[in-house]
Design a protein around this motif. Structure first.
Motif: not given
Lengths: 330, 460
Positions: A44-47, A102-110
């Motif tokens: 998992i990356g980012g925030f 849920y966002s097909r990978g385009k949204g991320g955690s937030m």
């Protein structure tokens, strides 16, 4: 912080109800622990903002909702998604940035959403979800239904100007919106004391004629009772309501937070004395409503669900490169 | 001494008005602050008060007179002890103020000088209507209102919200009559809190409603820009296509007249930078109507940039039951072979005026109205440049990162070998808008600059 828990009071809830809370809160706890693990592994990356410690808030509130009610929250959103019934596999796969998310990978955690579950995000801008939540309530008013929307935000967001613009309009137009302030005591690394001129956030609606109350956010039954009252107010067309949930996050603001702004002891004390999951577990056991074996079975079930989600999130492929260009316009 | 009472300017863009009613008659004594007359501007009917005390010696302009220019003497006020003969001589004397007005900078921006019911623009080429369509003369203001009213009749989920859109009938009277027809549930007055009400509208759009948000001007939308960009434009993408935001943000954009830096900003290039937004900036009333109807039906957030100076301008609007114009289609407003002038919105004013002047000197400019900036119909521009081999862009916005810059880069990439001269971008000057009339004029792009640019690229 909330007052000490009434430890020995006989639970004012059925076995089924308590077991459901236990299960729902445990799912969030184990899911978040797993997310933390996957983050550590670089999957998992980012925030990534974990909800551990605050589980009773969203589980208690969701227990009081009905079909068609909407919810919107900040970036600390995994718990809200699980509590409103979104699939842990889809949530975890979004965290890993995969096609099955849920966002097909385009949204991320937030940034996750579910039209089906009426979950409107997952917002990365502190406080921006508050007018959006009132907008969802506006849609209920416009359509003349009796649904209520829940706008969750933290003690940090409670100082944003747009929150007060929203309070004014929501009260003026009597929008059916419950403003849920999840006061986990720290806005990133800044304690309430250092950021808020007045500590009682539930009174922040007084100037706009919005009733509010402080709630022990570590006690799922207290949360549900308060939620029912707030929802009743909104459904009756009386306008918005503010609930200040006094709660606590055990983990850092995000995965990269060294948490130097509070002591290890403070966190430890909270975990030992106020843990919302232990609280329900104690009620079940002390009230002889469930056996240790029954609870262990729940633990096993949850573990399996979370492991399955984690596996799915790793097996699901990354989005196709063509996905870069899709969903910019409808 | 007898003084002339002059036709007042009652708004930044007012050039003339109707003297709808006198509330005093000749011989009446008036006191300072007393209401003398009712004057109708293109936006509203306003009361006009006396400044000086005296007796109304002579009424020079009878009530009901239309098109009375600002600073025209409308009555003569007599001082103490003066009689009617003084009124006669004062009336006959050339009005010093009016004379001065001829030389003084007009209260409007240089191109504003079009009376409300001016002669309609010639219909150069209307690619969007079937042959045999009849047209009616309508102001931009009326066309915008009709577009909203038609779409609100068509779809109950469409509603209008903003400051003064309801009971006040619109700060610029665009929403005139809508409250009466659709009621307060669908024509919603908001407090002056752009950040808050824009977020609420975005939330309502997430829930499937179709809000039209009127910003009193786009300058104020800066307060709400987080919701426009972060909430409205990005959610469809961030949700993997699950949740969109069908919403229209509309209102006047760019310089009006003498309203200075914080009220005179053209945001076209800024919004055109954002994927997820559609950006529309019409010039004619017909385009405004057809594009606004498309915007309201579109499933995406649309930035619809209007212009205060154009609100009162009249154009030919097709009389069709349901006239829509698709996004991403530029219009050749004037065909030509020698140079391509690319513009949009109020920039078209300079472009067309320049083309008119250039034609007299034998230069046939092809003028392209982009109409929508995102998506942008660069294909029409490229095709034209391949024919003319020269291009000048015209806009009122700031020069750095302008629409013209983008058009130039596209031409360079797709038609470099066709160019006989570098593309010139005519834009607003790289300064905040000054207040002083002469400086404001200098800050805006001018027709003369466009003509000079065309001469430069045609080596004349």
């Amino acid at each position: 912080m909330a007052t000490t828990r009434r430890a020995s009071a006989k639970p004012n809830a059925s076995k089924e109800e308590l077991l459901a809370y236990y299960r729902d809160m445990l799912l969030i706890r184990r899911f978040e622990e797993k997310a933390g693990q996957l983050y550590g592994m670089g999957l998992i990356g980012g925030f990534c903002h974990l909800y551990i410690g605050q589980e009773a808030v969203v589980v208690g509130l969701e227990a009081a909702t009905k079909e068609g009610d909407q919810r919107v929250t900040s970036y600390r959103d995994h718990g809200h998604m699980l509590a409103c019934g979104m699939d842990p596999k889809g949530v975890m796969a979004e965290l890993t940035g995969r096609e099955g998310g849920y966002s097909r990978g385009k949204g991320g955690s937030m940034h996750m959403f579910s039209s089906e579950k009426k979950f409107y995000g997952g917002h990365g801008i502190v406080g921006a979800q508050v007018p959006i939540g009132a907008g969802l309530a506006f849609a209920n008013w416009y359509r003349g239904n009796d649904n209520v929307s829940f706008a969750y935000f933290g003690d940090g967001a409670a100082n944003q100007g747009q929150v007060y613009e929203t309070f004014n309009i929501a009260s003026l137009w009597k929008l059916p919106c419950v403003f849920v302030i999840e006061n986990n005591q720290y806005a990133m690394g800044t304690s309430m004391k250092r950021a808020s001129s007045t500590p009682a956030l539930f009174t922040r609606g007084e100037a706009f004629g919005i009733p509010g109350e402080a709630v022990d956010g570590m006690d799922v039954l207290a949360v549900k009772a308060a939620a029912e009252k707030a929802i009743g107010h909104c459904r009756a067309g009386e306008g918005p309501y503010i609930l200040e949930m006094n709660t606590y996050r055990y983990r850092g603001h995000s995965m990269s937070d060294p948490a130097k702004y509070r002591t290890r002891e403070e966190v430890q004390k909270m975990r030992e004395e106020r843990d919302p999951i232990d609280h329900v577990r104690d009620m079940l056991v002390a009230g002889e409503l469930a056996t240790e074996d029954e609870l262990k079975a729940v633990d096993r079930d949850i573990k399996a669900v979370v492991n399955e989600a984690a596996q799915f999130a790793q097996d699901s492929p990354e989005p196709a490169e063509a996905e870069l260009w899709t969903d910019v316009y409808a | 001494m007898a003084t002339q009472i002059l036709m007042p300017a009652l708004s930044p863009t007012m050039e003339e008005g109707t003297l709808s009613k006198w509330l005093v008659k000749e011989g009446d004594t008036v006191t300072s602050g007393q209401i003398l007359a009712e004057i109708e501007t293109d936006k509203a009917t306003m009361e006009f008060e006396a400044v000086d005390e005296g007796t109304v010696g002579k009424i020079l302009v009878p009530e009901g007179s239309e098109g009375i220019k600002v600073n025209t003497p409308i009555a003569v006020l007599l001082g103490e002890g003066e009689d009617a003969s003084a009124a006669e001589s004062a009336a006959a004397a050339p009005a010093p103020a009016a004379e001065k007005a001829e030389e003084a900078p007009k209260p409007e921006a240089p191109i504003a000088a079009q009376p409300a019911a001016a002669v309609a623009e010639p219909v150069a080429q209307e690619p969007d209507v079937p042959e045999g369509t009849t047209f009616k003369t309508q102001t931009m203001r009326e066309a915008l209102r009709d577009a909203m009213a038609e779409e609100m009749r068509r779809d109950g989920d469409v509603f209008l919200m903003g400051e003064e859109v309801g009971e006040y009938q619109g700060a610029y009277k665009i929403s005139q009559g809508l409250l009466d027809e659709f009621g307060p549930k669908r024509v919603i007055d908001t407090p002056i809190t752009e950040h808050g009400f824009t977020g609420i509208a975005v939330g309502a759009a997430f829930a499937g409603l179709r809000p039209i948000v009127e910003f009193m001007t786009f300058n104020f939308a800066l307060q709400a820009i987080d919701h426009i960009i972060n909430s409205a434009a990005k959610t469809l993408y961030m949700s993997g296509g699950q949740m969109g935001c069908p919403i229209v943000f509309r209102g006047p954009n760019g310089a009006a007249a003498r309203v200075a830096a914080q009220h005179s900003h053209d945001f076209a290039a800024l919004y055109a930078n954002i994927p997820g937004l559609r950006v529309v900036m019409p010039y004619t009333a017909a385009d405004a109507k057809g594009l606004l109807k498309s915007a309201i039906r579109d499933a995406n957030p649309v930035i619809f940039l209007e212009n205060e100076i154009l609100y009162g301008r009249s154009f030919e609007v097709p009389e069709l039951d349901d006239f829509t114009i698709p996004f991403g289609k530029a219009k050749i407003a004037r065909p030509g072979k020698d140079v391509t002038i690319v513009s949009f919105g109020i920039g078209m004013n300079y472009a067309l005026q320049a083309a008119e002047e250039l034609a007299k000197e034998g230069v046939e400019a092809e003028v392209i109205d982009l109409r929508t900036l995102r998506p942008m119909d660069t294909a029409t521009v490229i095709a034209s440049v391949r024919k003319t081999n020269r291009c000048v862009t015209v806009e009122e916005g700031f020069p750095q990162g302008s629409i013209g810059n983008y058009v130039s880069a596209t031409i360079m990439q797709e038609a470099f070998d066709y160019l006989d001269a570098p593309v010139i971008n005519c834009a607003g000057k790289d300064v905040p808008m000054p207040y002083a009339a002469n400086l404001e004029k200098l800050a805006l792009v001018t027709t003369a600059e466009v003509i000079a640019a065309v001469k430069s690229v045609t080596y004349r």
